[in-house]
Design a protein around this motif. Structure first.
Motif, mmCIF file in Angstrom:
data_model
loop_
_atom_site.group_PDB
_atom_site.id
_atom_site.type_symbol
_atom_site.label_atom_id
_atom_site.label_comp_id
_atom_site.label_asym_id
_atom_site.label_seq_id
_atom_site.Cartn_x
_atom_site.Cartn_y
_atom_site.Cartn_z
ATOM 1 N N SER A 1 0.804 -1.218 0.000
ATOM 2 C CA SER A 1 0.000 0.000 0.000
ATOM 3 C C SER A 1 0.840 1.273 0.000
ATOM 4 O O SER A 1 0.278 2.357 -0.116
ATOM 5 C CB SER A 1 -0.981 -0.001 1.166
ATOM 6 O OG SER A 1 -0.373 -0.467 2.312
ATOM 7 N N TYR A 2 2.144 1.171 0.125
ATOM 8 C CA TYR A 2 2.983 2.368 -0.037
ATOM 9 C C TYR A 2 3.469 2.461 -1.487
ATOM 10 O O TYR A 2 3.896 1.459 -2.056
ATOM 11 C CB TYR A 2 4.200 2.304 0.887
ATOM 12 C CG TYR A 2 3.909 2.744 2.298
ATOM 13 C CD1 TYR A 2 3.950 4.092 2.630
ATOM 14 C CD2 TYR A 2 3.608 1.832 3.287
ATOM 15 C CE1 TYR A 2 3.685 4.508 3.925
ATOM 16 C CE2 TYR A 2 3.342 2.241 4.585
ATOM 17 C CZ TYR A 2 3.386 3.581 4.902
ATOM 18 O OH TYR A 2 3.127 3.998 6.164
ATOM 19 N N ASP A 3 3.386 3.655 -2.058
ATOM 20 C CA ASP A 3 3.871 3.830 -3.423
ATOM 21 C C ASP A 3 5.387 3.906 -3.446
ATOM 22 O O ASP A 3 6.036 3.419 -4.355
ATOM 23 C CB ASP A 3 3.302 5.118 -4.036
ATOM 24 C CG ASP A 3 1.792 5.082 -4.101
ATOM 25 O OD1 ASP A 3 1.272 3.972 -4.309
ATOM 26 O OD2 ASP A 3 1.153 6.127 -3.945
ATOM 27 N N ASP A 4 5.937 4.535 -2.434
ATOM 28 C CA ASP A 4 7.370 4.778 -2.393
ATOM 29 C C ASP A 4 8.057 3.578 -1.738
ATOM 30 O O ASP A 4 7.725 3.190 -0.621
ATOM 31 C CB ASP A 4 7.631 6.062 -1.589
ATOM 32 C CG ASP A 4 9.109 6.356 -1.480
ATOM 33 O OD1 ASP A 4 9.738 6.518 -2.520
ATOM 34 O OD2 ASP A 4 9.619 6.384 -0.345
#
Lengths: 185, 243, 232
Positions: B149-152
């Motif tokens: 769920s984190y883009d980075d």
């Protein structure tokens, strides 16, 4: 990129939207890790001397960090309370300097965007921090408000404080200790 | 102490090449061991006097179950190293561990259910080991969901790393609490791999199978970490030169 | 320009954070009451779904009360850190010289006072509806008091980890519920032992141990997670 900020000086980052002004300010604050390189405050890397650095630093972000359910006065008391004690008279004084004295006991929810920005700036003044990092400090302010902020920044510089800021238009144009740094997109 | 060798090892191009060299040395022995152990376990080892032939699924179930826990510990240790020393390679290892560990856990649960059918007459009984295994699977899935769920990727590394470390502190507590819970209920008391003494001739295939699983895990981990390095370094100079 | 060094001490800081949180909770008590209402409704669903027979309900009462408490705590977590991150307050906390872990611990304590404690106080009422005898009230309340505090601490770690993610509420449940399994086991078991008049010291001590562990290690994890959360 390399720059330094002596006491009594203002450095203004300029550049188009998306040039990375806010990101750079956040890196300098220590909110974002730098990809490479280091940031020194009073000669010490901010990674090692984080607490001492943060004691000297006051950051005004895009977000005003105001609780809408608290009054302007309560917001200031809690916000500055992390750093030092303030008296009601002191807070009222700063609010009236910023021209929002009558908002003191109103919940932040009912204030206009410009009034909220002024209350957020009151927190910067009350903190007594020598280093101000201001991200678009004059957003939502009318002409009178911009002039007021410029005057307060000049006073801060005269007292030996430093200001790092990002703004679309020139702040303190022509002031002897104001410099500009353009960021390319 | 001189740490340059360490940083050299952890540099992406070096690690990428080293893992590529290591992989066949892990993979082929692993395959040989697993085939040998499978043959000996399924055809050579004597029939259990209590469980008949159904015990033979142990040769897959036990190694998967022990790997599932070991891989989780390794993932947490790698994540911890990644957070403390800001080492990207360690985060790549942790990310690689998660998927493999989750598959081992699924394998342990499925083989446990297959084993349970003749033993308990039902596919699922709330056996303490299987229950802990199920919760371990949830921990793996939570870890992977948080990563996704984190883009980075850097933030994903650190956030999921914290979760892995919190999880590893929690795993022994979960195991203890589930055993405690089961001991009070006295339900299906026949544990799959409980105290029933194992015949000496059943043991070598099991041990070889466990070692085979371990090496196999190593080989797959090499692949996954290499893939992680490729996706993280896709803009780096050394990769563009190599391509 | 000289440094300002008259920063508040740890206990004075704790008082300030607690005071601010409780004032805020008082200003929107309607939102604070929602998880509590949810707790009551979930417990009410069980007799409707299973049977009005008190003897049968008594058997499942510890589990029902505990699962409902867990879900209610989970709902309340969503508003623990997210509003502060979204309005920029958390950035100011991270950038103050004060220990972030300590402030987050105090924030979680305040959160427990407004979400966990009312649940504990309400539990005998709901327990009665499920056939929990008066003699088991003290165990019910003690287990929930220790347990919901532990749930708040564990949940706060999850809330801090998901605060940097756009829609984190389902994810939060996925992360937090497996971590909370031991609390559920010991808590529900304490209640059912208490209802049959057996010794309950064992599970209550274990709950207390989990709580102590969570209080001593949890805030560090929360602080590290919040620093990641405010990076965006």
């Amino acid at each position: 990129m390399s720059f330094s900020l002596p006491p009594g000086e203002l450095l203004q980052l300029t550049g188009e939207n998306g040039a990375g002004k806010t990101s750079l300010l956040r890196v300098v604050c220590g909110l974002l890790p730098a990809e490479s390189g280091d940031i020194l405050w009073r000669g010490v890397s901010i990674r090692e001397g984080r607490d001492a650095y943060h004691r000297d630093l006051m950051y005004l972000a895009h977000l005003n960090a105001l609780k809408l359910d608290l009054t302007a006065d309560e917001n200031l008391k809690a916000g500055v309370g992390l750093r030092r004690d303030t008296t009601r008279a002191e807070r009222e004084g700063v609010l009236s300097d910023l021209g929002v004295a009558r908002c003191a006991d109103l919940p932040a929810r009912v204030l206009s965007a410009g009034q909220r920005r002024r209350v957020a700036f009151a927190r910067v003044l009350l903190s007594r921090a020598p280093l101000w990092i201001l991200d678009e400090p004059t957003t939502n302010l009318d002409a009178g408000g911009v002039a007021l902020i410029e005057r307060l920044i000049r006073e801060h510089l005269a007292a030996g404080g430093s200001v790092l800021t990002a703004a679309h238009h020139g702040l303190l144009a022509g002031h002897p200790s104001a410099r500009q740094l353009a960021l390319a997109a | 102490m001189n740490w340059t060798w360490f940083h050299k090892f952890a540099s992406p191009p070096h690690a990428y090449r080293l893992l590529g060299t290591m992989r066949p040395w892990l993979f082929w022995p692993a395959l040989a061991m697993m085939l040998w152990a499978l043959y000996n376990g399924l055809f050579v080892a004597p029939t259990d006097y209590q469980q008949g032939d159904s015990f033979r699924i142990m040769y897959v179930h036990v190694p998967s179950a022990s790997m599932s826990l070991m891989v989780y510990s390794m993932m947490a240790i790698a994540a911890g190293i990644g957070i403390i020393w800001r080492m990207k390679l360690a985060h790549a290892v942790a990310a690689g561990c998660a998927v493999i560990g989750a598959w081992f856990t699924v394998l342990a649960l499925v083989t446990g259910a297959i084993w349970g059918k003749p033993m308990w007459g039902a596919w699922w009984a709330w056996d303490p080991r299987l229950t802990s295994e199920l919760i371990l699977l949830f921990l793996y899935l939570g870890y992977m969901a948080l990563r996704a769920s984190y883009d980075d990727v850097q933030r994903a590394d650190r956030a999921s790393g914290i979760l892995a470390v919190v999880g590893i502190v929690n795993v022994p507590i979960v195991k203890y609490s589930v055993e405690w819970w089961n001991s009070l209920h006295q339900g299906s008391s026949l544990s799959l791999t409980g105290s029933s003494a194992i015949h000496p001739s059943m043991l070598p295939p099991l041990l070889v199978m466990m070692l085979g699983f371990l090496l196999f895990f190593g080989a797959i981990l090499c692949d996954r970490v290499r893939a992680e390095i490729l996706s993280r370094e896709r803009n780096a100079g050394w990769l563009i030169e190599a391509a | 320009m000289s440094r300002v060094t008259d920063a508040p001490g740890l206990w004075s800081l704790a008082g300030r954070v607690l005071g601010r949180e409780l004032t805020l909770a008082g200003r929107h008590w309607d939102q604070v009451a929602q998880p509590l209402l949810f707790y009551v409704i979930v417990v009410t669903l069980f007799p409707l779904a299973i049977s009005p027979d008190l003897a049968r309900l008594r058997e499942i009462a510890p589990g029902v009360v505990w699962v409902a408490a867990m879900l209610s705590c989970l709902l309340a977590l969503e508003s623990l850190f997210r509003p502060d991150v979204e309005d920029g307050t958390m950035e100011q906390w991270v950038l103050s010289e004060q220990p972030l872990a300590w402030m987050l611990l105090m924030k979680t304590v305040a959160h427990w006072l407004v979400s966990g404690l009312p649940l504990v106080i309400l539990s005998p009422l709901l327990g009665t509806g499920l056939g929990v005898p008066v003699s088991a009230w003290p165990v019910l309340m003690a287990s929930l008091a220790l347990g919901t505090a532990a749930l708040s601490m564990l949940g706060a770690i999850g809330a801090a980890l998901t605060v940097g993610v756009r829609r984190g509420n389902v994810l939060l449940a996925l992360l937090v519920l497996p971590l909370e399994v031991p609390v559920l086991i010991f808590g529900a078991r304490a209640v059912s032992l208490g209802m049959t008049g057996e010794a309950v010291a064992g599970p209550l001590n274990l709950l207390a141990a989990i709580l102590v562990l969570a209080i001593s290690l949890g805030p560090m994890a929360m602080a590290a997670a919040i620093r990641i959360g405010v990076e965006s």
